[in-house]
Structures are given as structure tokens and as C-alpha cells.
Design an enzyme around this catalytic site. Structure first.
Site, PDB file in Angstrom:
ATOM      1  N   TYR A 148     -27.449 -26.929  -0.094  1.00 42.86           N
ATOM      2  CA  TYR A 148     -27.890 -26.390   1.211  1.00 42.86           C
ATOM      3  C   TYR A 148     -28.338 -24.927   1.081  1.00 42.86           C
ATOM      4  O   TYR A 148     -29.368 -24.517   1.623  1.00 42.86           O
ATOM      5  CB  TYR A 148     -26.723 -26.521   2.179  1.00 42.86           C
ATOM      6  CG  TYR A 148     -26.981 -26.133   3.608  1.00 42.86           C
ATOM      7  CD1 TYR A 148     -27.645 -26.991   4.482  1.00 42.86           C
ATOM      8  CD2 TYR A 148     -26.530 -24.905   4.110  1.00 42.86           C
ATOM      9  CE1 TYR A 148     -27.849 -26.637   5.804  1.00 42.86           C
ATOM     10  CE2 TYR A 148     -26.724 -24.548   5.430  1.00 42.86           C
ATOM     11  CZ  TYR A 148     -27.387 -25.422   6.279  1.00 42.86           C
ATOM     12  OH  TYR A 148     -27.586 -25.060   7.588  1.00 42.86           O
ATOM     13  N   LYS A 179     -31.976 -23.523   1.920  1.00 47.39           N
ATOM     14  CA  LYS A 179     -32.195 -22.513   2.966  1.00 47.39           C
ATOM     15  C   LYS A 179     -32.810 -21.235   2.405  1.00 47.39           C
ATOM     16  O   LYS A 179     -33.561 -20.538   3.105  1.00 47.39           O
ATOM     17  CB  LYS A 179     -30.873 -22.219   3.687  1.00 47.39           C
ATOM     18  CG  LYS A 179     -30.364 -23.396   4.534  1.00 47.39           C
ATOM     19  CD  LYS A 179     -31.439 -23.937   5.469  1.00 47.39           C
ATOM     20  CE  LYS A 179     -30.893 -24.772   6.605  1.00 47.39           C
ATOM     21  NZ  LYS A 179     -31.975 -25.411   7.386  1.00 47.39           N
TER      22      LYS A 179
HETATM   23  P1  NAP Z   1     -27.309 -31.217  13.950  1.00 48.44           P
HETATM   24  O1  NAP Z   1     -26.566 -31.068  15.226  1.00 48.44           O
HETATM   25  O2  NAP Z   1     -26.696 -31.999  12.844  1.00 48.44           O
HETATM   26  O3  NAP Z   1     -28.771 -31.776  14.282  1.00 48.44           O
HETATM   27  C1  NAP Z   1     -29.672 -32.051  13.249  1.00 48.44           C
HETATM   28  C2  NAP Z   1     -30.709 -33.044  13.750  1.00 48.44           C
HETATM   29  O4  NAP Z   1     -31.617 -33.305  12.656  1.00 48.44           O
HETATM   30  C3  NAP Z   1     -30.079 -34.387  14.144  1.00 48.44           C
HETATM   31  O5  NAP Z   1     -30.644 -34.852  15.352  1.00 48.44           O
HETATM   32  C4  NAP Z   1     -30.449 -35.279  12.978  1.00 48.44           C
HETATM   33  O6  NAP Z   1     -30.623 -36.645  13.322  1.00 48.44           O
HETATM   34  C5  NAP Z   1     -31.805 -34.715  12.581  1.00 48.44           C
HETATM   35  N1  NAP Z   1     -32.185 -35.138  11.244  1.00 48.44           N
HETATM   36  C6  NAP Z   1     -31.414 -35.243  10.139  1.00 48.44           C
HETATM   37  N2  NAP Z   1     -32.128 -35.688   9.101  1.00 48.44           N
HETATM   38  C7  NAP Z   1     -33.396 -35.881   9.552  1.00 48.44           C
HETATM   39  C8  NAP Z   1     -34.589 -36.321   8.941  1.00 48.44           C
HETATM   40  N3  NAP Z   1     -34.633 -36.686   7.660  1.00 48.44           N
HETATM   41  N4  NAP Z   1     -35.713 -36.387   9.699  1.00 48.44           N
HETATM   42  C9  NAP Z   1     -35.679 -36.037  10.998  1.00 48.44           C
HETATM   43  N5  NAP Z   1     -34.575 -35.624  11.634  1.00 48.44           N
HETATM   44  C10 NAP Z   1     -33.437 -35.534  10.919  1.00 48.44           C
HETATM   45  O7  NAP Z   1     -27.630 -29.783  13.318  1.00 48.44           O
HETATM   46  P2  NAP Z   1     -27.809 -28.330  13.978  1.00 48.44           P
HETATM   47  O8  NAP Z   1     -26.535 -27.605  13.816  1.00 48.44           O
HETATM   48  O9  NAP Z   1     -28.464 -28.410  15.311  1.00 48.44           O
HETATM   49  O10 NAP Z   1     -28.815 -27.689  12.909  1.00 48.44           O
HETATM   50  C11 NAP Z   1     -30.224 -27.626  13.116  1.00 48.44           C
HETATM   51  C12 NAP Z   1     -30.825 -26.792  11.984  1.00 48.44           C
HETATM   52  O11 NAP Z   1     -30.235 -25.490  11.978  1.00 48.44           O
HETATM   53  C13 NAP Z   1     -30.585 -27.382  10.595  1.00 48.44           C
HETATM   54  O12 NAP Z   1     -31.700 -27.146   9.774  1.00 48.44           O
HETATM   55  C14 NAP Z   1     -29.392 -26.576  10.112  1.00 48.44           C
HETATM   56  O13 NAP Z   1     -29.330 -26.552   8.708  1.00 48.44           O
HETATM   57  C15 NAP Z   1     -29.706 -25.213  10.704  1.00 48.44           C
HETATM   58  N6  NAP Z   1     -28.532 -24.349  10.838  1.00 48.44           N
HETATM   59  C16 NAP Z   1     -27.460 -24.711  11.596  1.00 48.44           C
HETATM   60  C17 NAP Z   1     -26.352 -23.871  11.685  1.00 48.44           C
HETATM   61  C18 NAP Z   1     -25.136 -24.206  12.501  1.00 48.44           C
HETATM   62  O14 NAP Z   1     -24.133 -23.449  12.440  1.00 48.44           O
HETATM   63  N7  NAP Z   1     -25.117 -25.277  13.282  1.00 48.44           N
HETATM   64  C19 NAP Z   1     -26.356 -22.649  10.987  1.00 48.44           C
HETATM   65  C20 NAP Z   1     -27.467 -22.317  10.216  1.00 48.44           C
HETATM   66  C21 NAP Z   1     -28.555 -23.166  10.153  1.00 48.44           C
HETATM   67  P3  NAP Z   1     -29.369 -37.665  13.303  1.00 48.44           P
HETATM   68  O15 NAP Z   1     -28.420 -37.128  14.291  1.00 48.44           O
HETATM   69  O16 NAP Z   1     -29.961 -38.958  13.723  1.00 48.44           O
HETATM   70  O17 NAP Z   1     -28.860 -37.628  11.895  1.00 48.44           O
END
Ligand code: NAP
Length: 252
Positions: free
Chosen positions: A154, A158
Site C-alpha cells: 500500500y 500510494k
Molecule cells: P473504503 O471505504 O474501503 O472504500 C473503497 C471503495 O473502493 C469501495 O467502495 C470499494 O468497493 C471500491 N473498490 C475497491 N476495489 C475496487 C476496484 N478494483 N475497482 C473499483 N472500485 C473498487 O475506503 P476509503 O477509506 O473510503 O478509501 C478511499 C481511498 O482513500 C482509497 O484509495 C484509500 O487508500 C484512500 N485513503 C484512505 C484513508 C483512510 O483512513 N480511510 C487514508 C488514506 C488514504 P467494495 O466495497 O465493493 O470493495
């Protein structure tokens, strides 16, 4: 009048979490939004919220690591709404493990969804943006890009997105297209809650513990990230490109 009236946005992973909050936030400023997710069930609720906010949404099933699916989804966006102005590379997964336990599949899944996904979506979207001489590409990096135990896959993805962002900014700037990244810290979503549960912690206790060390003394909400993305997706940010904005309640 919203600042994104007449703009069309394509948000990946928009079924929940940061992607869902971003799709709604862009729509509140007037954009019509294509919500791309591997599973479109979650997108339906977001589209209902978008319609209540007075805009339009379209859910498209798309695995961002699949070239044919990405190209078809971007084409569907343009066929439906007539243009494409904003791409948010948000879809993400985690497969955490220490290096010596990390499988090839853990590595490839994470690199493919985050890095290959952002590459495929950006390449497909820029074709339309270059013709329009206008575009905004915003990708989701993370504080993990700075290095994080148990996340070699990851963290690498990133950090790679930061290089992608700077290079897109250089190549696409002459065509009126900016590229930037947001790098969130701890945001309360299913991704962080599932991580806590997997590690044997109560998600709420994890949030309380994290809040004590984050300078602003709270964890982030999806809307905190969506607000910054919305600025980077607007015309107001036209002289900001190739930047990584940390959204972490502190410097990192
Ligand atoms: P999340 O709640 O897990 O949501 C991620 C979404 O992406 C889910 O709807 C998932 O679908 C979808 N997804 C996964 N694989 C996919 C694919 N191959 N094609 C299309 N859609 C796909 O995550 P989040 O926390 O909102 O994170 C969103 C972004 O922010 C990510 O890139 C994450 O790495 C980044 N981020 C998050 C955090 C944090 O603290 N939350 C911090 C830094 C960066 P399914 O549910 O159907 O699997």
C-alpha cells in the site's frame, strides 16, 4: 449557481467512504457525477442523495484494474453526459502484512487497484480532457506513502501515485489539465474500521486512541477529504498542479 455547474465528474470507488462523500460533495457544487465501483449497490444510496441535492448521478460497474472495463466506463460517462471534466482516482483496497508474510497476491492486488487503476483511468480520461482543453485529475495518496509498517504494498502504491500525479501535471498542463493528489491520514471509513477489527481492536477505541495523538485532536471524516478534492476539482485551483495535499489534521 454552483462552481461546478456544467462539469462532469468520474469518481472511482464511489459506493462508500471517501468516494461516496466526494461524489456527493461535487454534486452539491453542481457537477453531474459518474459513480464507478466494483459493486454498484452502495452507489444507489449516493445517487439518491445526489438527486436530493439537485444534480444527477450514474452508477457504472467497473473494476479499475481492468483495462477494458475502465475504457468502457469512461466512454459510458461521455456518452451519457457529453463530456468529462473531473477524474477522482479513489478506489482502493488494503491487504496488510509484514514483508516476510506478504504474498504475491497481496502485493499484486494492491498495486493493481491503486496504481494500475489510476494509470488506466487517467489515460482513458485525458483523451477527452485534452480535446476539451480542460480537466482536473485528483488521486488519493495517503500518509502511508511516507512508510508504514505492514503496508509495503500500500505504501509503495500510494508513493507511486505521487509520482504519477507530478508527471501527469507536467505532461497535461499545456492542455488545461491539472493533476493533484490528496494524502489523507486517519479517516473514519469502513477501510479503517475493518483494519481495527482485523487487528482485534474495537474500531471506536481505535478512533479515540488516534484522536489523542492527531494535532487537531480528532480523526478525519470522509467529508474533510471531499472538501479538499472539491477545491482541486474546481476552476479556482487552476494554478495548483502536481501537488500533494496532506489531509491529516496535522503535517502528516
Ligand atoms: P473504503 O471505504 O474501503 O472504500 C473503497 C471503495 O473502493 C469501495 O467502495 C470499494 O468497493 C471500491 N473498490 C475497491 N476495489 C475496487 C476496484 N478494483 N475497482 C473499483 N472500485 C473498487 O475506503 P476509503 O477509506 O473510503 O478509501 C478511499 C481511498 O482513500 C482509497 O484509495 C484509500 O487508500 C484512500 N485513503 C484512505 C484513508 C483512510 O483512513 N480511510 C487514508 C488514506 C488514504 P467494495 O466495497 O465493493 O470493495
Amino acid at each position: 449557481m454552483g462552481k461546478l455547474d456544467n462539469r462532469v465528474a468520474f469518481v472511482t470507488g464511489a459506493g462508500r467512504g471517501i468516494g461516496a462523500a466526494t461524489a456527493l460533495r461535487l454534486a452539491e457544487d453542481g457537477a453531474r457525477v459518474v459513480l464507478a465501483d466494483i459493486d454498484t449497490d452502495g452507489c444507489k444510496q449516493v445517487i439518491a442523495d445526489i438527486e436530493r441535492a439537485g444534480s444527477q448521478g450514474l452508477a457504472v460497474a467497473c473494476d479499475v484494474s481492468n483495462k477494458a472495463a475502465v475504457e468502457a466506463a469512461i466512454q459510458q460517462a461521455v456518452d451519457t453526459f457529453g463530456r468529462l471534466d473531473i477524474l477522482v482516482n479513489n478506489a482502493g483496497v488494503i491487504r496488510d502484512n509484514l514483508l516476510f508474510r506478504m504474498t504475491d497476491d497481496d502485493w499484486e492486488t494492491v498495486i493493481n487497484v491503486h496504481l494500475r487503476g489510476a494509470f488506466l483511468c487517467s489515460r482513458a480520461a485525458q483523451a477527452h480532457m485534452v480535446k476539451q482543453r480542460y480537466g482536473r485529475i485528483v488521486s488519493l495518496s495517503s500518509t502511508s506513502a511516507l512508510g508504514n509498517r505492514g503496508q509495503v504494498n500500500y505504501s509503495t502504491a500510494k508513493a507511486g501515485l505521487q509520482g504519477l500525479t507530478r508527471t501527469l501535471a507536467i505532461e497535461l498542463g499545456p492542455f488545461g489539465i491539472t493533476a493533484n493528489a490528496v494524502a489523507p491520514g486517519f479517516i473514519d471509513t469502513e477501510m479503517t474500521r475493518a483494519t481495527a477489527r482485523r487487528q482485534g481492536f474495537d474500531p471506536q477505541e481505535r478512533i479515540e486512541a488516534a484522536s489523542k495523538v492527531i494535532p487537531v485532536r480528532r480523526v478525519g471524516q470522509p467529508r474533510d477529504v471531499a472538501n479538499v478534492i472539491c477545491f482541486l476539482a474546481s476552476e479556482e485551483s487552476s494554478y495548483v498542479s502536481g501537488q500533494i495535499i496532506y489531509v491529516a489534521g496535522g503535517p502528516r
